[in-house]
Design an enzyme around this catalytic site. Structure first.
Site: not given
Length: 321
Positions: A197-198, A240
């Site tokens: 996950d960004i 994301e």
């Protein structure tokens, strides 16, 4: 109202420069004759390119050469340097003959799932047309069959690819994970997954705008695709988030990979026009427990581990137990 054929060369250039699609005039050998500003944006990645083939990945260059040499109208989808960033984009391509020796090339970015479905629909219509033509022409049946198979392959590829990142889409990566779980269960082999996950992605969108957020997603997707080993697979899970499948690997190997991904992304600055953006990721890891896990419980443990990494300060990895 003027017809298009009545416009001056200057008017045509102004018109093409205001079109978002990348357009280029080439000859049958692929030599670039002229192009609009949208094509120029992608060409900045290949400043020495003098032919259309050089704008594509080497694995696709020969297919482009054959399309040009054929001199026929063509329609397909694939990856193209549609911008001057490092990330390529999924595009809808058209090639149209102009006069005796020239062709017009058009690359239009597929920006959304709706765009992708539209392209798939067009490709499937081509399949139907080829099938009808094959019925009416025994002499051309073999050639049409070859063309039909190529179009079917294109439609199949687009249907399984995320339009923004050109990675396997959610449906495809989940299906691949289910297959790997079945294989691990049957052969009692190792299998792990990582949920990536960004970090602070909402802040990136709010600060730099959603187009910048999309570019960040493309950059991270391209990096993950190139940084993992074969036969590992990465796909876009949604938003994301990405999922990495690690067949024949336990949690120790997945942790080693996660540590490397975190470090390399942390040290990688992404250039966005006049801004340099630093991106970090949080990664949750889970190893398949034979006889206990389903694909759903495996994913849930990895997802929970990712949220634990977030709560511990982000830019790190955690193994879900």
């Amino acid at each position: 109202m003027k017809r298009l054929t009545d416009l001056s060369k200057r008017d045509l250039r102004t018109l093409f420069d205001h079109i978002q699609a990348a357009i280029a005039l080439v000859d049958r050998e692929g030599n670039l004759v002229s192009w609009n500003s949208a094509f120029e944006a992608g060409k900045r990645k290949f400043p020495r390119a003098t032919t259309l083939q050089e704008m594509f990945h080497p694995k696709d260059a020969e297919a482009i050469r054959l399309k040009l040499a054929g001199g026929m109208a063509e329609h397909w989808a694939g990856e193209f340097a549609a911008t001057d960033t490092d990330a390529a984009a999924l595009c809808d391509f058209r090639l149209m003959p102009v006069g005796d020796r020239n062709m017009v090339f058009v690359a239009e970015r597929i920006e959304s799932e709706a765009d992708a479905e539209n392209v798939v629909g067009k490709l499937r219509k081509q399949v139907t047309l080829f099938q009808v033509e094959s019925e009416h022409s025994k002499k051309l049946a073999r050639n049409k069959q070859i063309e039909m198979e190529a179009v079917i392959a294109q439609a199949e590829e687009v249907a399984h690819v995320d339009a923004l990142t050109f990675l396997p889409n959610r449906r495809t990566i989940i299906k691949d994970m289910q297959s790997e779980v079945m294989r691990a269960e049957r052969y009692r082999s190792l299998f792990s997954i990582s949920v990536v996950d960004i970090d602070h992605f909402k802040f990136i969108n709010d600060t730099y705008g959603h187009p910048a957020g999309d570019e960040i997603l493309r950059h991270v997707a391209l990096y993950l695709r190139d940084a993992i080993r074969h036969p590992d697979v990465v796909g876009r899970y949604g938003g994301e988030e990405f999922i990495i499948l690690l067949p024949s690997s336990g949690k120790a190997a997945a942790a080693e990979q996660a540590a490397r991904l975190c470090q390399e992304l942390r040290n990688k600055k992404i250039q966005m026009k006049d801004e340099e953006i630093q991106v970090t990721v949080s990664i949750g890891i889970a190893e398949y427990r034979n006889g206990e896990d389903s694909w759903h419980s495996l994913l849930k443990r990895a997802d929970n581990a990712m949220f634990t990494a977030k709560n511990l300060g982000r830019d790190r990895w955690v193994i879900g137990e």
